[in-house]
Scaffold this motif. Structure first.
Motif, PDB file in Angstrom:
ATOM      1  N   VAL A  10       3.959 -16.449   3.063  1.00 20.87           N
ATOM      2  CA  VAL A  10       4.866 -15.305   2.922  1.00 20.87           C
ATOM      3  C   VAL A  10       5.835 -15.572   1.781  1.00 20.87           C
ATOM      4  N   THR A  11       6.437 -16.753   1.770  1.00 22.14           N
ATOM      5  CA  THR A  11       7.398 -17.113   0.720  1.00 22.14           C
ATOM      6  C   THR A  11       6.753 -17.041  -0.659  1.00 22.14           C
ATOM      7  N   ALA A  12       5.544 -17.546  -0.778  1.00 19.23           N
ATOM      8  CA  ALA A  12       4.845 -17.515  -2.077  1.00 19.23           C
ATOM      9  C   ALA A  12       4.587 -16.088  -2.528  1.00 19.23           C
ATOM     10  N   ARG A  13       4.211 -15.221  -1.611  1.00 16.49           N
ATOM     11  CA  ARG A  13       3.949 -13.820  -1.980  1.00 16.49           C
ATOM     12  C   ARG A  13       5.230 -13.118  -2.408  1.00 16.49           C
ATOM     13  N   LEU A  94      12.215  -0.596  -0.425  1.00 20.85           N
ATOM     14  CA  LEU A  94      11.430  -1.688   0.140  1.00 20.85           C
ATOM     15  C   LEU A  94      11.046  -1.385   1.578  1.00 20.85           C
ATOM     16  N   ASP A  95       9.769  -1.606   1.900  1.00 27.04           N
ATOM     17  CA  ASP A  95       9.291  -1.439   3.270  1.00 27.04           C
ATOM     18  C   ASP A  95       8.424  -2.640   3.634  1.00 27.04           C
ATOM     19  N   ASP A  96       8.303  -2.893   4.929  1.00 26.08           N
ATOM     20  CA  ASP A  96       7.524  -4.042   5.365  1.00 26.08           C
ATOM     21  C   ASP A  96       6.026  -3.805   5.252  1.00 26.08           C
ATOM     22  N   VAL A  97       5.550  -2.669   5.762  1.00 25.27           N
ATOM     23  CA  VAL A  97       4.104  -2.435   5.791  1.00 25.27           C
ATOM     24  C   VAL A  97       3.805  -0.971   5.501  1.00 25.27           C
ATOM     25  N   LEU A  98       2.756  -0.732   4.754  1.00 24.86           N
ATOM     26  CA  LEU A  98       2.288   0.620   4.474  1.00 24.86           C
ATOM     27  C   LEU A  98       0.968   0.808   5.193  1.00 24.86           C
ATOM     28  N   ASP A  99       0.956   1.733   6.140  1.00 22.44           N
ATOM     29  CA  ASP A  99      -0.326   2.118   6.729  1.00 22.44           C
ATOM     30  C   ASP A  99      -0.528   3.593   6.451  1.00 22.44           C
ATOM     31  N   SER A 100       0.036   4.498   7.217  1.00 23.66           N
ATOM     32  CA  SER A 100      -0.138   5.925   6.930  1.00 23.66           C
ATOM     33  C   SER A 100       0.615   6.350   5.676  1.00 23.66           C
ATOM     34  N   GLY A 101       1.694   5.660   5.353  1.00 22.65           N
ATOM     35  CA  GLY A 101       2.512   6.013   4.196  1.00 22.65           C
ATOM     36  C   GLY A 101       3.576   7.056   4.484  1.00 22.65           C
ATOM     37  N   LEU A 102       3.642   7.546   5.718  1.00 25.08           N
ATOM     38  CA  LEU A 102       4.583   8.623   6.038  1.00 25.08           C
ATOM     39  C   LEU A 102       6.045   8.188   5.917  1.00 25.08           C
ATOM     40  N   CYS A 122       8.107  -0.620  -3.123  1.00 25.58           N
ATOM     41  CA  CYS A 122       7.480  -1.915  -2.922  1.00 25.58           C
ATOM     42  C   CYS A 122       7.295  -2.139  -1.432  1.00 25.58           C
ATOM     43  N   VAL A 123       6.122  -2.605  -1.051  1.00 24.44           N
ATOM     44  CA  VAL A 123       5.855  -2.973   0.341  1.00 24.44           C
ATOM     45  C   VAL A 123       5.371  -4.409   0.381  1.00 24.44           C
ATOM     46  N   PHE A 124       5.719  -5.098   1.451  1.00 26.10           N
ATOM     47  CA  PHE A 124       5.201  -6.452   1.601  1.00 26.10           C
ATOM     48  C   PHE A 124       3.704  -6.410   1.874  1.00 26.10           C
ATOM     49  N   ALA A 125       3.269  -5.557   2.807  1.00 28.09           N
ATOM     50  CA  ALA A 125       1.858  -5.490   3.192  1.00 28.09           C
ATOM     51  C   ALA A 125       1.348  -4.061   3.083  1.00 28.09           C
ATOM     52  N   ARG A 126       0.118  -3.917   2.579  1.00 22.77           N
ATOM     53  CA  ARG A 126      -0.538  -2.609   2.535  1.00 22.77           C
ATOM     54  C   ARG A 126      -1.844  -2.720   3.314  1.00 22.77           C
ATOM     55  N   LYS A 127      -1.972  -1.878   4.338  1.00 23.39           N
ATOM     56  CA  LYS A 127      -3.194  -1.839   5.126  1.00 23.39           C
ATOM     57  C   LYS A 127      -4.107  -0.750   4.578  1.00 23.39           C
ATOM     58  N   PRO A 128      -5.424  -0.907   4.739  1.00 26.86           N
ATOM     59  CA  PRO A 128      -6.343   0.142   4.281  1.00 26.86           C
ATOM     60  C   PRO A 128      -6.126   1.418   5.088  1.00 26.86           C
ATOM     61  N   GLU A 142      -2.459  -7.438   0.449  1.00 27.54           N
ATOM     62  CA  GLU A 142      -3.439  -6.468   0.948  1.00 27.54           C
ATOM     63  C   GLU A 142      -3.854  -6.930   2.335  1.00 27.54           C
ATOM     64  N   ALA A 143      -3.297  -6.306   3.336  1.00 25.66           N
ATOM     65  CA  ALA A 143      -3.493  -6.718   4.726  1.00 25.66           C
ATOM     66  C   ALA A 143      -4.749  -6.091   5.320  1.00 25.66           C
ATOM     67  N   PRO A 144      -5.288  -6.726   6.326  1.00 28.81           N
ATOM     68  CA  PRO A 144      -6.438  -6.131   7.006  1.00 28.81           C
ATOM     69  C   PRO A 144      -5.999  -4.987   7.915  1.00 28.81           C
ATOM     70  N   ALA A 145      -6.950  -4.185   8.337  1.00 28.23           N
ATOM     71  CA  ALA A 145      -6.678  -3.055   9.238  1.00 28.23           C
ATOM     72  C   ALA A 145      -6.579  -3.568  10.668  1.00 28.23           C
ATOM     73  N   ARG A 146      -5.524  -4.332  10.909  1.00 28.85           N
ATOM     74  CA  ARG A 146      -5.286  -4.918  12.223  1.00 28.85           C
ATOM     75  C   ARG A 146      -3.856  -4.615  12.631  1.00 28.85           C
ATOM     76  N   TYR A 147      -3.548  -4.844  13.908  1.00 30.97           N
ATOM     77  CA  TYR A 147      -2.176  -4.625  14.370  1.00 30.97           C
ATOM     78  C   TYR A 147      -1.355  -5.865  14.041  1.00 30.97           C
ATOM     79  N   LEU A 148      -0.407  -5.721  13.111  1.00 34.95           N
ATOM     80  CA  LEU A 148       0.360  -6.840  12.576  1.00 34.95           C
ATOM     81  C   LEU A 148       1.715  -6.977  13.243  1.00 34.95           C
ATOM     82  N   ALA A 149       2.176  -8.213  13.332  1.00 33.60           N
ATOM     83  CA  ALA A 149       3.534  -8.507  13.808  1.00 33.60           C
ATOM     84  C   ALA A 149       4.034  -9.725  13.047  1.00 33.60           C
ATOM     85  N   GLY A 150       5.346  -9.902  13.078  1.00 29.64           N
ATOM     86  CA  GLY A 150       5.992 -10.996  12.371  1.00 29.64           C
ATOM     87  C   GLY A 150       6.508 -10.536  11.023  1.00 29.64           C
TER      88      GLY A 150
END
Length: 169
Positions: A10-13, A94-102, A122-128, A142-150
């Motif tokens: 995470v720090t490296a990204r 800044l947002d943590d994760v982009l899924d629907s984008g709403l 800017c988002v930390f993670a983008r899901k398909p 580029e995150a997988p299409a999974r339910y993420l936490a943390g």
């Protein structure tokens, strides 16, 4: 829990993002954190940008579209708006994760309506996602299409504090 990114990864990204963003923004850019999830990412990224010599202003938008659900409700509610004027200013949302984008789309509309001069996202993670949506200017992972936490992402308010990212499915 399946660990997808360690704290070090995470720090490296975040550092890589700061390297990409720093030359693209001006001193005085207003960073708008989307609460609550982006708080961890915003803190780390703004410190990384500061180490690169950028002086930033800070604000936050508290938007709600998920509540404790695992999917966006389709409606983005403003729970707390901007606290400072962005009229004519450069803004980095800044947002943590982009899924629907709403949520990100709603934030851009709010900042645009408030008169921002230039808006970057800017988002930390983008899901398909299968449908067209807003695309951020900067993406950390580029995150997988999974339910993420943390790292700010949660499961009904839990697990945001994890320093890395896990999948819960």
């Amino acid at each position: 829990m399946d660990i997808l990114l360690s704290a070090d990864e995470v720090t490296a990204r975040v550092e890589t993002l700061a390297d990409r963003i720093a030359p693209e923004i001006a001193d005085g850019t207003i960073v708008v954190c989307l609460l609550t999830g982006a708080l961890w990412f915003t803190a780390d990224l703004t410190r990384a940008l500061s180490r690169k010599g950028k002086r930033l202003a800070f604000d936050a938008l508290w938007l709600s579209g998920y509540g404790d659900a695992h999917v966006h409700s389709g409606e983005t509610r403003v729970r707390a708006g901007l606290q400072r004027s962005v009229k004519g200013a450069e803004v980095l949302i800044l947002d943590d994760v982009l899924d629907s984008g709403l949520s990100l789309k709603g934030a851009v509309e709010i900042v645009r309506a408030a008169g921002a001069g230039r808006i970057l996202t800017c988002v930390f993670a983008r899901k398909p996602w299968p449908k067209p949506r807003i695309e951020p200017d900067f993406v950390g992972w580029e995150a997988p299409a999974r339910y993420l936490a943390g790292y700010g992402m949660d499961d009904a308010g839990r697990l945001r504090e994890l320093p890395g990212v896990v999948a819960l499915d």
